[in-house]
Write an enzyme that holds these catalytic residues in place. Structure first.
Site, PDB file in Angstrom:
ATOM      1  N   LYS A 179       3.053  11.475  -3.800  1.00  0.00           N
ATOM      2  CA  LYS A 179       2.104  10.617  -4.197  1.00  0.00           C
ATOM      3  C   LYS A 179       0.988  11.806  -5.227  1.00  0.00           C
ATOM      4  O   LYS A 179       0.402  11.146  -6.320  1.00  0.00           O
ATOM      5  CB  LYS A 179       0.923  10.144  -3.750  1.00  0.00           C
ATOM      6  CG  LYS A 179       0.246   8.814  -3.903  1.00  0.00           C
ATOM      7  CD  LYS A 179      -0.621   7.689  -2.736  1.00  0.00           C
ATOM      8  CE  LYS A 179      -1.145   6.860  -3.493  1.00  0.00           C
ATOM      9  NZ  LYS A 179      -2.297   6.413  -2.501  1.00  0.00           N
ATOM     10  N   GLU A 216      -7.169   0.628  -4.400  1.00  0.00           N
ATOM     11  CA  GLU A 216      -7.376   0.412  -3.248  1.00  0.00           C
ATOM     12  C   GLU A 216      -8.368   0.088  -2.440  1.00  0.00           C
ATOM     13  O   GLU A 216      -8.727  -1.153  -1.609  1.00  0.00           O
ATOM     14  CB  GLU A 216      -6.122   1.965  -2.910  1.00  0.00           C
ATOM     15  CG  GLU A 216      -5.016   2.130  -2.570  1.00  0.00           C
ATOM     16  CD  GLU A 216      -5.100   3.881  -2.663  1.00  0.00           C
ATOM     17  OE1 GLU A 216      -5.409   4.647  -2.557  1.00  0.00           O
ATOM     18  OE2 GLU A 216      -3.690   3.542  -2.831  1.00  0.00           O
ATOM     19  N   ASP A 255       0.398  -1.203   0.202  1.00  0.00           N
ATOM     20  CA  ASP A 255       0.266  -0.244   0.240  1.00  0.00           C
ATOM     21  C   ASP A 255       1.478   1.581  -0.572  1.00  0.00           C
ATOM     22  O   ASP A 255       1.644   2.018   1.211  1.00  0.00           O
ATOM     23  CB  ASP A 255      -0.825  -0.352   1.117  1.00  0.00           C
ATOM     24  CG  ASP A 255      -1.872   1.129   1.286  1.00  0.00           C
ATOM     25  OD1 ASP A 255      -1.356   2.127   0.353  1.00  0.00           O
ATOM     26  OD2 ASP A 255      -2.410   1.731   2.578  1.00  0.00           O
TER      27      ASP A 255
HETATM   28  N1  LIG Z   1      -6.614   8.955  14.552  1.00  0.00           N
HETATM   29  C1  LIG Z   1      -7.014  10.080  13.790  1.00  0.00           C
HETATM   30  N2  LIG Z   1      -7.686  11.063  13.578  1.00  0.00           N
HETATM   31  C2  LIG Z   1      -8.238  12.000  12.501  1.00  0.00           C
HETATM   32  N3  LIG Z   1      -7.405  12.093  11.717  1.00  0.00           N
HETATM   33  C3  LIG Z   1      -6.161  10.716  11.020  1.00  0.00           C
HETATM   34  C4  LIG Z   1      -6.213   9.431  11.853  1.00  0.00           C
HETATM   35  N4  LIG Z   1      -5.642   8.871  12.559  1.00  0.00           N
HETATM   36  C5  LIG Z   1      -4.655   9.449  11.247  1.00  0.00           C
HETATM   37  N5  LIG Z   1      -5.388  10.005  10.631  1.00  0.00           N
HETATM   38  C6  LIG Z   1      -4.528  11.332   9.591  1.00  0.00           C
HETATM   39  O1  LIG Z   1      -5.081  10.100   8.257  1.00  0.00           O
HETATM   40  C7  LIG Z   1      -4.586  10.515   6.984  1.00  0.00           C
HETATM   41  C8  LIG Z   1      -3.526   9.433   6.460  1.00  0.00           C
HETATM   42  O2  LIG Z   1      -4.398   8.314   6.364  1.00  0.00           O
HETATM   43  P1  LIG Z   1      -3.872   6.595   5.817  1.00  0.00           P
HETATM   44  O3  LIG Z   1      -2.043   6.211   5.914  1.00  0.00           O
HETATM   45  O4  LIG Z   1      -5.516   5.973   5.444  1.00  0.00           O
HETATM   46  O5  LIG Z   1      -3.836   7.428   4.464  1.00  0.00           O
HETATM   47  P2  LIG Z   1      -2.798   7.085   2.842  1.00  0.00           P
HETATM   48  O6  LIG Z   1      -2.619   5.702   2.950  1.00  0.00           O
HETATM   49  O7  LIG Z   1      -1.493   7.293   2.873  1.00  0.00           O
HETATM   50  O8  LIG Z   1      -3.335   8.258   1.839  1.00  0.00           O
HETATM   51  P3  LIG Z   1      -4.335   7.729   0.748  1.00  0.00           P
HETATM   52  O9  LIG Z   1      -4.147   6.358   0.579  1.00  0.00           O
HETATM   53  O10 LIG Z   1      -5.083   8.837  -0.264  1.00  0.00           O
HETATM   54  O11 LIG Z   1      -2.643   7.636  -0.551  1.00  0.00           O
HETATM   55  C9  LIG Z   1      -3.259  11.269   6.904  1.00  0.00           C
HETATM   56  O12 LIG Z   1      -3.648  12.877   7.002  1.00  0.00           O
HETATM   57  C10 LIG Z   1      -3.659  11.267   9.371  1.00  0.00           C
HETATM   58  O13 LIG Z   1      -3.703  12.352   9.484  1.00  0.00           O
HETATM   59 MG   LIG Z   2      -4.485   4.633   1.572  1.00  0.00          MG
END
Ligand SMILES: Nc1ncnc2c1ncn2[C@@H]1O[C@H](COP(=O)(O)OP(=O)(O)OP(=O)(O)O)[C@@H](O)[C@H]1O
Ligand SMILES: [Mg+2]
Length: 592
Positions: free
Chosen positions: A71, A148, A8
């Site tokens: 990304k 995804e 991922d």
């Molecule tokens: N407890 C929380 N409350 C609010 N937001 C959160 C929390 N934990 C994580 N996030 C937010 O979630 C986001 C990251 O999510 P995730 O890891 O699913 O994204 P990613 O897979 O990196 O991104 P994408 O899928 O869009 O490419 C960040 O913006 C982070 O600040």
């Molecule tokens: Mg993601």
């Protein structure tokens, strides 16, 4: 033995998963013992490249040689500067993938040469190509690009094989939003429709809050922070921390000491309180904008929201209370926590890797289909009354057609004596091409001259399971094929340049092994030693020693984890061992 892993590759975090010997997907831990690796790349003062935690640490102090959220630039000509070096977004992603690959090899104890890599369903052709190229530059054959939400649905579906129902996956991550509607029936997961926005995510929430914090600072000190890069990254980091806090508390203080120079030249700090109500007001429009793709996906799937039996929330940003509230209001009931919001996508990618090798379908009897989320077509002239108008979009593949799909249409010449035909390929939903996205253009030459409409050109679109489009064109009477004149993927490198880039990246990376520990801030695990075996030995020794002094209620868990880890190592089941290793590390850390 060579392993196929699921990756991922997220905007903010990346994760890697693999199947264990029983065919179950498990997350692998990185060199710091963590499942989540920040998708951040940095160049340190000695010219060494860092990926992950250490790069994220230096983002605050050296934003000029650190890159996060690459990304969001994929498939676009937006180069990245790290100090005095320049990289393409594809190359930065390749560095992240290389680090993930090395960590996976370390966890699995063998070579990793192939991967299923996930991309947002709403990623365009150029963004997908760029992701595939990044894999290649990192020495990974991208066996498959998997959407995804589809990956998340697989992770959900594998635990609900008997369900016969419609499911909606709502995936709001750091940088992208996707929604998919699926039908589940006897182990078959049939994606009916996908929609989304590939430039919307939690990072936009941070940006909105950071802007408000900046305005508060200006109000208090009369100094604008616009153009102050160092202050902006600190604001954004503070905004993200406050946002995460506001998921569980109603108000939180935001204090940033010495954020910038005040009016008199003395250091000025930011000190405000942010309430959840304030934060909600700042992000309401952003969150509301996710409703429209949901409507559209349901409409394309010809389903009412009532027919959705389960709403599966994925992505870190689905934790934001306002997001949950708006989704609950929309469906008239609470969404269920069917899967782990951070982990489901990587687990699904590992399952897909298993489907490919045959390891999964045998054990679970699961199958999945997918769709093309946008309409693809060409520009034509149309007759309106007696007028001929150009710039009209003629779809070949309507959005949400099940993939893979191949469609051919023939188009006639429009002028007498016409010797060439221009084929312009677009993606989008508008009636006029000017409102859609130009993908590629071809010129078909050598058309035998004749009366208008006498000659025909056949255009074939082939959209594969990776979501990559291939276009061929042919003059029907002669069989002559077209030449590509506008290549919107032109930032893609040719084969020789790719090889050169691959070698250069490997050199820069190899010459400068990533340091295992962050540049500042202690890491809650011991720095890695030479080999995974030595690591595990040391961990087991420490854990065994700790059993005697551990609180009575923790002792049984500690003991059973130690035994299970010994057993997994004896069986050489590295995936299970890696998982137990991480659990044990966490537990020891909690015990102090
Ligand atoms: N407890 C929380 N409350 C609010 N937001 C959160 C929390 N934990 C994580 N996030 C937010 O979630 C986001 C990251 O999510 P995730 O890891 O699913 O994204 P990613 O897979 O990196 O991104 P994408 O899928 O869009 O490419 C960040 O913006 C982070 O600040
Ligand atoms: Mg993601």
């Amino acid at each position: 033995m060579s392993h196929v892993v699921g990756i991922d590759l997220g905007t903010t975090h990346s994760l890697v998963a693999a199947l264990d010997s029983a065919g179950r997907p498990n997350l692998l831990t990185n060199r710091l013992g963590k499942r989540l690796t920040p998708s951040v790349v940095g160049l340190d003062a000695e010219g060494r490249l860092h990926v992950g935690e250490s790069a994220r640490e230096q983002l605050l102090v050296h934003p000029e040689r650190t890159i996060a959220e690459v990304k969001r630039r994929m498939g676009r000509d937006l180069p990245v500067t790290l100090g005095d070096r320049r990289y393409s977004p594809t190359e930065i992603s390749a560095l992240i993938l290389r680090a993930l690959r090395e960590d996976a090899e370390r966890a699995l104890g063998g070579a990793v040469t192939e991967a299923v890599v996930t991309v947002p369903a709403y990623f365009s052709d150029a963004q997908r190509q760029a992701t595939k190229d990044a894999g290649e530059l990192a020495g990974l054959k991208v066996e498959r690009l998997l959407n995804e939400p589809t990956a998340a649905a697989l992770a959900y579906g594998v635990n609900h094989l008997d369900a016969e129902q419609y499911v909606l996956v709502y995936d709001l991550g750091g940088g992208t939003f996707d929604v998919s509607v699926l039908e589940m029936f006897q182990g078959v997961l049939d994606v009916k429709a996908s929609a989304g926005n590939n430039q919307l995510g939690g990072s936009d929430f941070d940006q909105a809050l950071a802007a408000w914090l900046g305005a508060e600072f200006e109000r208090a000190h009369g100094v604008s922070l616009a153009g102050n890069l160092a202050a902006q990254v600190r604001l954004k980091a503070a905004a993200e921390a406050a946002k995460i806090a506001l998921t569980s508390v109603e108000a939180t203080p935001v204090i940033i000491p010495f954020l910038a120079q005040g009016r008199g030249g003395s250091p000025a700090s930011l000190e405000v309180e942010v309430t959840r109500a304030r934060f909600d007001a700042l992000i309401t429009d952003l969150v509301r904008s996710t409703l429209e793709p949901m409507e559209s996906a349901l409409k394309d799937a010809k389903l009412s929201k009532k027919s959705i039996a389960e709403v599966v929330l994925v992505g870190g940003s689905s934790r934001v209370p306002l997001v949950r509230r708006l989704v609950a209001e929309y469906f008239g009931r609470e969404p269920r926590d069917g899967v782990h919001p951070d982990e489901a996508v990587a687990l699904g990618a590992a399952l897909q890797a298993g489907l490919k090798t045959g390891a999964v379908s045998a054990a679970h009897g699961i199958m999945i289909t997918d769709v093309c989320p946008f309409t693809l077509g060409v520009e034509v002239q149309a007759t309106v009354g007696r007028e001929r108008v150009g710039g009209v979009f003629s779809p070949l593949i309507p959005r949400n057609t099940t993939v893979p799909v191949s469609r051919t249409e023939t188009f006639a010449t429009t002028a007498d004596g016409q010797r060439a035909v221009e084929i312009r390929v677009f993606q989008g939903e508008a009636r006029l091409v000017k409102d859609n996205l130009l993908l590629d253009a071809y010129t078909v030459e050598g058309v035998p001259p004749g009366r208008a409409g006498a000659e025909k050109v056949a255009v074939t679109f082939t959209y594969d399971i990776n979501g990559i489009l291939d276009v061929t064109t042919r003059v029907v009477s002669t069989g002559k094929e077209a030449t590509l004149v506008v290549d919107k993927r032109s930032q893609r490198l040719g084969p020789e340049q790719r090889l050169e880039a691959k070698e250069r990246l490997a050199r820069e990376w190899g010459a400068a092994p990533v340091s295992a520990t962050p540049l500042s801030a202690p890491v809650p695990v011991a720095p890695p030693v030479a080999s995974p075996e030595a690591d595990a030995d040391a961990l087991l020794a420490a854990a065994t020693e700790r059993i005697a002094t551990a609180p009575a209620n923790v002792r049984p868990r500690l003991e059973s984890l130690c035994n299970a880890l010994r057993e997994a190592r004896a069986k050489n089941d590295r995936v299970t061992a890696a998982r137990l290793d991480a659990e044990l590390t966490d537990l020891l850390f909690d015990l102090g």
